[in-house]
Design a protein around this motif. Sequence first.
Motif, PDB file in Angstrom:
ATOM      1  N   THR A 343       0.810  -1.060   0.215  1.00  0.00           N
ATOM      2  CA  THR A 343       0.027   0.150  -0.094  1.00  0.00           C
ATOM      3  C   THR A 343       1.041   1.108   0.016  1.00  0.00           C
ATOM      4  O   THR A 343       1.870   1.104   0.213  1.00  0.00           O
ATOM      5  N   THR A 344       0.281   2.252  -0.075  1.00  0.00           N
ATOM      6  CA  THR A 344       1.102   3.686  -0.252  1.00  0.00           C
ATOM      7  C   THR A 344       1.584   3.833   1.098  1.00  0.00           C
ATOM      8  O   THR A 344       2.474   4.862   1.289  1.00  0.00           O
ATOM      9  N   LYS A 413      -0.159  -2.676  -9.498  1.00  0.00           N
ATOM     10  CA  LYS A 413      -0.286  -3.051  -8.341  1.00  0.00           C
ATOM     11  C   LYS A 413       0.328  -4.332  -7.664  1.00  0.00           C
ATOM     12  O   LYS A 413       0.874  -4.432  -6.823  1.00  0.00           O
ATOM     13  N   TYR A 414       0.252  -5.410  -8.769  1.00  0.00           N
ATOM     14  CA  TYR A 414       0.483  -6.787  -8.425  1.00  0.00           C
ATOM     15  C   TYR A 414       1.725  -6.985  -9.010  1.00  0.00           C
ATOM     16  O   TYR A 414       2.311  -8.043  -8.811  1.00  0.00           O
ATOM     17  N   GLY A 415       2.198  -6.365 -10.013  1.00  0.00           N
ATOM     18  CA  GLY A 415       3.750  -6.608 -10.800  1.00  0.00           C
ATOM     19  C   GLY A 415       3.815  -7.992 -11.226  1.00  0.00           C
ATOM     20  O   GLY A 415       2.793  -8.448 -12.142  1.00  0.00           O
ATOM     21  N   LYS A 416       4.762  -8.876 -10.731  1.00  0.00           N
ATOM     22  CA  LYS A 416       5.085 -10.200 -11.354  1.00  0.00           C
ATOM     23  C   LYS A 416       3.928 -11.265 -11.127  1.00  0.00           C
ATOM     24  O   LYS A 416       3.584 -11.875 -11.946  1.00  0.00           O
ATOM     25  N   TYR A 417       2.939 -10.856 -10.082  1.00  0.00           N
ATOM     26  CA  TYR A 417       1.870 -11.944  -9.935  1.00  0.00           C
ATOM     27  C   TYR A 417       1.053 -11.368 -11.152  1.00  0.00           C
ATOM     28  O   TYR A 417       0.140 -12.539 -11.286  1.00  0.00           O
ATOM     29  N   TRP A 418       0.686 -10.458 -11.449  1.00  0.00           N
ATOM     30  CA  TRP A 418      -0.107  -9.922 -12.547  1.00  0.00           C
ATOM     31  C   TRP A 418       0.254 -10.742 -13.864  1.00  0.00           C
ATOM     32  O   TRP A 418      -0.455 -11.303 -14.507  1.00  0.00           O
ATOM     33  N   LYS A 419       1.470 -10.467 -14.103  1.00  0.00           N
ATOM     34  CA  LYS A 419       2.125 -11.118 -15.288  1.00  0.00           C
ATOM     35  C   LYS A 419       1.726 -12.660 -15.053  1.00  0.00           C
ATOM     36  O   LYS A 419       1.285 -13.285 -16.155  1.00  0.00           O
ATOM     37  N   LEU A 420       1.855 -13.317 -13.889  1.00  0.00           N
ATOM     38  CA  LEU A 420       1.669 -14.917 -13.817  1.00  0.00           C
ATOM     39  C   LEU A 420      -0.210 -14.982 -14.188  1.00  0.00           C
ATOM     40  O   LEU A 420      -0.186 -15.925 -14.643  1.00  0.00           O
ATOM     41  N   TYR A 421      -0.914 -14.184 -13.571  1.00  0.00           N
ATOM     42  CA  TYR A 421      -2.162 -14.143 -13.857  1.00  0.00           C
ATOM     43  C   TYR A 421      -2.415 -14.233 -15.320  1.00  0.00           C
ATOM     44  O   TYR A 421      -3.477 -15.065 -15.830  1.00  0.00           O
ATOM     45  N   CYS A 422      -2.028 -13.324 -16.073  1.00  0.00           N
ATOM     46  CA  CYS A 422      -2.360 -12.869 -17.571  1.00  0.00           C
ATOM     47  C   CYS A 422      -1.839 -14.385 -18.286  1.00  0.00           C
ATOM     48  O   CYS A 422      -2.261 -14.532 -19.490  1.00  0.00           O
TER      49      CYS A 422
END
Length: 434
Positions: A343-344, A413-422
């Motif tokens: 978070t910020t 927001k999620y970085g590498k996890y978003w890449k994995l998700y995609c």
Amino acid sequence: MAESQLVHPPLVTYLSMIALLTLAPPFVILMWYTNVHADGSVLQTFNYLRENGLQGLIDIWPRPSAVAGKIIICYALFEAALQLLLPGKTVQGPISPTGHRPVYKANGMAAYAVTLITYLSLWWFGIFNPTIVYDHLGEILSTLNFGSLIFCLFLYIKGHVAPSSTDHGSSGNIIIDFYWGMELYPRIGKHFDIKVFTNCRFGMISWGVLPITYCIKQYEEYGSLSDSMLVNTILTLVYVTKFFWWEAGYWNTMDIAHDRAGFYICWGCLVWLPCIYTSPGMYLVKQPVNLGLQLAIYILVAGVLCVYINYDCDRQRQEFRRTNGKCLVWGKAPSKIVASYTTTTGETKTSLLLTSGWWGLARHFHYVPEILASFFWSVPALFNHFIPYFYVIYLTILLFDRAKRDDDRCKSKYGKYWKLYCEKVPYRVIPGIY
């Protein structure tokens, strides 16, 4: 700065903001005029404007009136009272980037039901004739247009002078701040949430009230109700009812949790929604179409099915979040990605990303049945004119843009996890295509 304007190149964003601020208000009036006074013909309106220019627009623009003002004020006060007074269970919204967690009272379904019952009762007992709303619709939209711009100015000043929570800020540009808004969760006092009022109460309930108004007007005008109007109204009411049934889930969506309260959201829900979203029914009042029983039933069943799938997508994800992934998705344990983010304020938190069920088909698959549902409540108008389909086209552009904005936000927001998700769910909206 609101995340929304970071997705497209700055110049494109800035020009599109200026365009929407200047063109959307007159467009609402032209939509009303075309449906009510130009037989639903875009060409007729276009030729009129070509011949008469800006003066022509000024001539057809209805003047705000006392009747329109009274109708708007009574409706707004009634909805505000219901929002504050009706009982409802306490629901928490998502944690904001600054760590603030809004608390809501979930009484939307009750407010929606009370409004429709009151409206129909006033008509039934001869106290108020809803055709007055249709007959003064141009003045109502005109009054709302100006009134909502003043309201957005109030939100802009409030964001500077008296913000309600830590989720506020300025981009340093007055136009961007006015358009996107200053505050994420503006409230008047402790309990009156402004975005719940503009989006859910004023905007969404009007989407239930106006189709009923159009039905009553058509009935009074022709002595009967066309099957096309009936199909359009039933599907619209099924969709709006679904919205209120799931309202607490809506408070986790982009509209509430990420888009600030400015012209884009608030003017949109107060003016654009009542006019544009109900435009297929507005068109049908004076251009009734006879579908025949078989076609009417086909359209109705297809539309209801789409609304149900749209609801089931949201329900599936909500249940998945509520149980922290310990639920069944299509009869088996869900597949998921555990994603952590910061978070910020520097805290590390985790989110679960669902990769099976409807959410394994595409990252925003729920937009597909939503667009199809809007097609099915527009198609009863058949294909004599283009205007009943404006809403479907607009909605498609809006949701595809929202899918892109949401993806970009999640990527940062999620970085590498978003890449994995995609990698696990490669399609954004339409499985196998996009």
